[in-house]
Design a protein around this motif. Structure first.
Motif, PDB file in Angstrom:
ATOM      1  N   VAL A  24      12.789  25.003 -62.454  1.00  0.00           N
ATOM      2  CA  VAL A  24      14.125  24.889 -61.782  1.00  0.00           C
ATOM      3  C   VAL A  24      14.725  26.112 -62.032  1.00  0.00           C
ATOM      4  N   THR A  25      16.134  26.977 -61.457  1.00  0.00           N
ATOM      5  CA  THR A  25      16.228  27.899 -61.710  1.00  0.00           C
ATOM      6  C   THR A  25      18.181  27.175 -60.745  1.00  0.00           C
ATOM      7  N   ALA A  26      18.843  28.088 -62.162  1.00  0.00           N
ATOM      8  CA  ALA A  26      20.433  27.665 -61.756  1.00  0.00           C
ATOM      9  C   ALA A  26      20.605  29.066 -61.235  1.00  0.00           C
ATOM     10  N   ALA A  27      21.850  29.207 -60.364  1.00  0.00           N
ATOM     11  CA  ALA A  27      22.371  30.448 -59.588  1.00  0.00           C
ATOM     12  C   ALA A  27      23.960  30.137 -59.466  1.00  0.00           C
ATOM     13  N   ARG A  28      24.917  30.551 -59.657  1.00  0.00           N
ATOM     14  CA  ARG A  28      26.186  30.297 -59.736  1.00  0.00           C
ATOM     15  C   ARG A  28      26.606  31.064 -58.624  1.00  0.00           C
ATOM     16  N   VAL A  29      27.706  30.079 -57.619  1.00  0.00           N
ATOM     17  CA  VAL A  29      27.869  30.094 -56.012  1.00  0.00           C
ATOM     18  C   VAL A  29      29.137  30.135 -56.784  1.00  0.00           C
ATOM     19  N   GLY A  30      29.802  30.993 -56.840  1.00  0.00           N
ATOM     20  CA  GLY A  30      31.559  31.006 -56.909  1.00  0.00           C
ATOM     21  C   GLY A  30      32.009  29.064 -58.064  1.00  0.00           C
ATOM     22  N   ARG A  31      32.116  28.531 -57.864  1.00  0.00           N
ATOM     23  CA  ARG A  31      33.046  27.551 -59.028  1.00  0.00           C
ATOM     24  C   ARG A  31      31.341  26.360 -59.424  1.00  0.00           C
ATOM     25  N   GLU A  32      31.005  26.384 -58.674  1.00  0.00           N
ATOM     26  CA  GLU A  32      29.160  25.531 -58.663  1.00  0.00           C
ATOM     27  C   GLU A  32      28.064  26.875 -59.594  1.00  0.00           C
ATOM     28  N   VAL A  33      27.628  25.611 -59.555  1.00  0.00           N
ATOM     29  CA  VAL A  33      25.890  25.877 -60.276  1.00  0.00           C
ATOM     30  C   VAL A  33      24.688  24.903 -59.237  1.00  0.00           C
ATOM     31  N   ARG A  34      24.209  25.917 -59.355  1.00  0.00           N
ATOM     32  CA  ARG A  34      23.238  25.762 -57.565  1.00  0.00           C
ATOM     33  C   ARG A  34      21.839  25.288 -58.416  1.00  0.00           C
ATOM     34  N   TYR A  35      20.786  24.478 -58.053  1.00  0.00           N
ATOM     35  CA  TYR A  35      19.633  24.354 -58.714  1.00  0.00           C
ATOM     36  C   TYR A  35      19.012  24.304 -57.714  1.00  0.00           C
ATOM     37  N   THR A  36      17.798  25.489 -57.702  1.00  0.00           N
ATOM     38  CA  THR A  36      16.593  25.128 -57.115  1.00  0.00           C
ATOM     39  C   THR A  36      15.448  24.963 -57.587  1.00  0.00           C
ATOM     40  N   VAL A  37      14.142  24.328 -57.503  1.00  0.00           N
ATOM     41  CA  VAL A  37      12.497  24.079 -57.691  1.00  0.00           C
ATOM     42  C   VAL A  37      12.290  25.562 -58.090  1.00  0.00           C
ATOM     43  N   ARG A  38      11.002  25.621 -58.995  1.00  0.00           N
ATOM     44  CA  ARG A  38      10.337  26.921 -58.689  1.00  0.00           C
ATOM     45  C   ARG A  38       9.148  26.507 -58.488  1.00  0.00           C
ATOM     46  N   PRO A  39       8.825  27.237 -57.377  1.00  0.00           N
ATOM     47  CA  PRO A  39       7.331  26.115 -57.466  1.00  0.00           C
ATOM     48  C   PRO A  39       6.572  27.545 -58.009  1.00  0.00           C
ATOM     49  N   ASP A  40       6.035  27.818 -58.264  1.00  0.00           N
ATOM     50  CA  ASP A  40       5.150  28.746 -58.919  1.00  0.00           C
ATOM     51  C   ASP A  40       4.779  28.446 -60.273  1.00  0.00           C
ATOM     52  N   THR A  41       5.799  27.467 -61.078  1.00  0.00           N
ATOM     53  CA  THR A  41       5.737  27.019 -62.140  1.00  0.00           C
ATOM     54  C   THR A  41       5.013  25.600 -62.209  1.00  0.00           C
ATOM     55  N   ILE A  42       5.847  24.866 -60.752  1.00  0.00           N
ATOM     56  CA  ILE A  42       5.100  23.661 -60.762  1.00  0.00           C
ATOM     57  C   ILE A  42       4.089  23.406 -60.192  1.00  0.00           C
ATOM     58  N   ASP A  43       2.997  24.812 -59.409  1.00  0.00           N
ATOM     59  CA  ASP A  43       2.276  24.780 -59.230  1.00  0.00           C
ATOM     60  C   ASP A  43       0.964  25.568 -60.337  1.00  0.00           C
ATOM     61  N   ALA A  44       1.467  26.259 -61.953  1.00  0.00           N
ATOM     62  CA  ALA A  44       0.673  26.559 -62.634  1.00  0.00           C
ATOM     63  C   ALA A  44       0.779  25.447 -63.926  1.00  0.00           C
ATOM     64  N   THR A  45       1.927  24.329 -63.756  1.00  0.00           N
ATOM     65  CA  THR A  45       2.337  23.532 -63.957  1.00  0.00           C
ATOM     66  C   THR A  45       0.657  22.202 -63.774  1.00  0.00           C
ATOM     67  N   ALA A  46       0.992  21.646 -62.177  1.00  0.00           N
ATOM     68  CA  ALA A  46      -0.223  21.314 -61.620  1.00  0.00           C
ATOM     69  C   ALA A  46      -1.358  21.691 -62.288  1.00  0.00           C
ATOM     70  N   ARG A  47      -1.513  22.839 -62.308  1.00  0.00           N
ATOM     71  CA  ARG A  47      -3.212  23.079 -62.931  1.00  0.00           C
ATOM     72  C   ARG A  47      -3.783  23.203 -63.815  1.00  0.00           C
ATOM     73  N   ARG A  48      -2.592  23.376 -64.944  1.00  0.00           N
ATOM     74  CA  ARG A  48      -3.079  22.670 -66.060  1.00  0.00           C
ATOM     75  C   ARG A  48      -3.305  21.339 -66.501  1.00  0.00           C
ATOM     76  N   LEU A  49      -2.512  20.579 -65.910  1.00  0.00           N
ATOM     77  CA  LEU A  49      -2.646  19.315 -65.672  1.00  0.00           C
ATOM     78  C   LEU A  49      -4.400  18.812 -64.383  1.00  0.00           C
ATOM     79  N   SER A  50      -4.005  19.474 -64.211  1.00  0.00           N
ATOM     80  CA  SER A  50      -5.612  19.134 -63.729  1.00  0.00           C
ATOM     81  C   SER A  50      -7.259  19.539 -64.406  1.00  0.00           C
ATOM     82  N   ALA A  51      -6.886  20.814 -64.910  1.00  0.00           N
ATOM     83  CA  ALA A  51      -7.318  20.485 -65.910  1.00  0.00           C
ATOM     84  C   ALA A  51      -7.519  20.013 -67.443  1.00  0.00           C
ATOM     85  N   LEU A  52      -7.098  19.827 -67.582  1.00  0.00           N
ATOM     86  CA  LEU A  52      -6.262  18.741 -68.841  1.00  0.00           C
ATOM     87  C   LEU A  52      -7.310  17.372 -68.079  1.00  0.00           C
ATOM     88  N   ALA A  53      -6.828  16.980 -67.043  1.00  0.00           N
ATOM     89  CA  ALA A  53      -6.960  15.335 -66.968  1.00  0.00           C
ATOM     90  C   ALA A  53      -8.858  15.785 -66.565  1.00  0.00           C
TER      91      ALA A  53
END
Length: 104
Positions: A58-87
């Protein structure tokens, strides 16, 4: 990355962050909004999000007093490929064990 995903609470948080991104009316995922959806304290949520952030999931971005989080799809995709290779590797190993056991 695998250690970050090994925890069921962090996996659930990752799902919730992705859901918040997909639901425009929900707004961005914050520790407070995520804590409302889980039986975990806000402080625990912040710690889990820090682990996910350090793992690049995930990525954290401060917006005013809040910290907002978003998913990093590139890392999720890389993780899925690694898990698939391990499987695939484990499938081949288990098939070889099965063949050896059946031949014995």
């Amino acid at each position: 990355m695998f250690a970050a995903l090994a925890d069921p609470t962090r996996r659930r948080l990752l799902d919730l962050v992705a859901e918040a991104e997909a639901d425009v009316s929900a707004g961005a995922a914050t520790a407070t909004s995520l804590a409302e959806r889980l039986p975990v304290s806000r402080q625990a949520i912040v710690k889990h999000l820090a682990v996910l952030d350090a793992a690049g999931l995930v990525t954290a971005a401060r917006v005013g007093r809040e910290v907002r989080y978003t998913v990093r799809p590139d890392t999720i995709d890389a993780t899925a490929r690694r898990l698939s290779a391990l499987a695939s590797q484990w499938d081949r190993r288990l098939a070889a064990i099965k063949r050896a056991a059946e031949d014995a």
